[in-house]
Scaffold this motif. Structure first.
Motif: not given
Length: 370
Positions: A307-315, A346-352
């Motif tokens: 989860a933190m791998s996403l949270v740190q990217e504001e995703a 949504s925009q940030n999570i799509l980048k991952l």
């Protein structure tokens, strides 16, 4: 060397949870795309969910008598050495009979004995590790296999760096094809386009803390004017069926298991989910604004690391399991009402997202036998 006169043969082994099973099926499906005549055999653990999910996907599976070690003294632990010996013996027989050109381990109880037996016989082997913290089976197999496909950076903390390939986690193809499915999805779940929809998924077996939190907040969800698709898992489902009855006309619907996850994602404006590796990979590809509630009941708290791998990217947003009863419903209602925040997440999570994971894994697998 593989026999060029016959189609390639592959064994895919592992399972236990959807987080292992569905990537395995995605790998098998991609093998069939590039090698339509390939023969594929799955090997799972007797009594585990792969024994039903894999045949449902159209593949043959055989089961080993194997389970994990419990953290306390149990009869299962006393029988564990015999299970390992029995499973290695059975794996040797499966390999002799099926004659695979390569084997794949996806984690879970069955992949250990099968890949141990295969590598001892000199058969090329690849491991797919879904999590940011490596599972014990895959760590034990790391020295024996040729390639290790991973979904996170810095996995050389667990595996030999020269064997690592960063591929991401393979997911079902339909989840990558959500465009244009929203109307069908809302019809499928009996929902209206006039309201925002919250999707709650606790993993293939359900999540007790999430279920309890949602159960306590059904009235708030209805009062706020939101709809709910609630995957409870089998154990909590009878209780959820009773709880949802007063809200049947408010668009609040519980399900023990959702097979058409593509439609669930297509219908959802906001997702509440555990932080298993497969769930996170699906959320990235679906581009959904999400609140993650990591399970505390997993090895080395790896879901929090996921989860933190996403949270740190504001995703994604994070609500800890211990705080869910107080914080989950308010957080879900706030996010469902904040379109600007939904768009940002949504925009940030799509980048991952890594949409080519299955393709890249199968390319690595084919290199091993060519």
């Amino acid at each position: 060397m593989p026999n060029p006169q016959r189609p390639y043969r592959f064994i895919i082994s592992g399972g236990g949870t959807g987080g292992h099973i569905y990537p395995a099926i995605a790998i098998a499906n991609q093998i069939k795309v590039v090698q339509p005549d390939a023969e594929i055999l799955f090997v799972g653990a007797i009594g585990r969910m792969e024994m039903t999910r894999v045949p449902e996907a159209g593949y043959k599976i055989v089961g080993l008598w194997i389970s994990g070690l419990q953290r306390r003294l149990t009869l299962d632990n006393l029988s564990f050495p015999w299970k390992v010996i029995s499973s290695i013996r059975m794996s040797n027989k499966i390999i002799r009979d099926f004659k695979p050109d390569a084997v794949v381990g996806v984690g879970g109880y069955a992949s250990g004995p099968l890949l141990y037996a295969a590598t001892k016989q000199g058969i090329p082997a690849l491991v797919q590790e879904q999590n940011s913290y490596a599972g014990i089976t895959n760590k034990l197999l790391a020295k024996r296999v040729q390639k290790i496909c991973v979904a996170y950076n810095n996995m050389d903390a667990f595996f030999p760096a020269d064997k690592l390939v960063l591929t991401g986690n393979p997911v079902r193809k339909d989840i990558m094809e959500l465009e244009g499915k929203r109307r069908e999805a809302l019809l499928h779940f009996g929902l209206t386009s006039e309201k925002k929809t919250i999707l709650v998924i606790g993993g293939s077996l359900g999540a007790s803390t999430i279920n309890q939190s949602i159960a306590a907040g059904l009235q708030q969800i209805a009062d706020a004017g939101y709809q709910l698709i609630w995957q409870t898992g089998r154990a909590f489902y009878p209780q959820a069926q009773e709880l949802e009855k007063p809200f049947a006309n408010a668009g609040i619907h519980a399900f023990d298991f959702i097979r058409q996850m593509d439609l669930a994602y297509a219908a959802a404006d906001v997702v509440v989910s555990r932080a298993g590796a497969l769930s996170i990979s699906e959320l990235c590809l679906a581009g959904k604004p999400s609140i993650l509630v990591p399970s505390p009941n997993v090895a080395e708290d790896h879901q929090t690391k996921n989860a933190m791998s996403l949270v740190q990217e504001e995703a994604a947003l994070l609500v800890r399991d211990a705080d869910a009863q107080q914080q989950l419903i308010p957080a879900a209602l706030e996010l469902a009402g904040n379109e600007a925040e939904q768009h940002r997440l949504s925009q940030n999570i799509l980048k991952l997202a890594r949409p080519n994971a299955a393709v890249d894994i199968v390319n690595e697998l084919l290199k091993l036998i060519k």
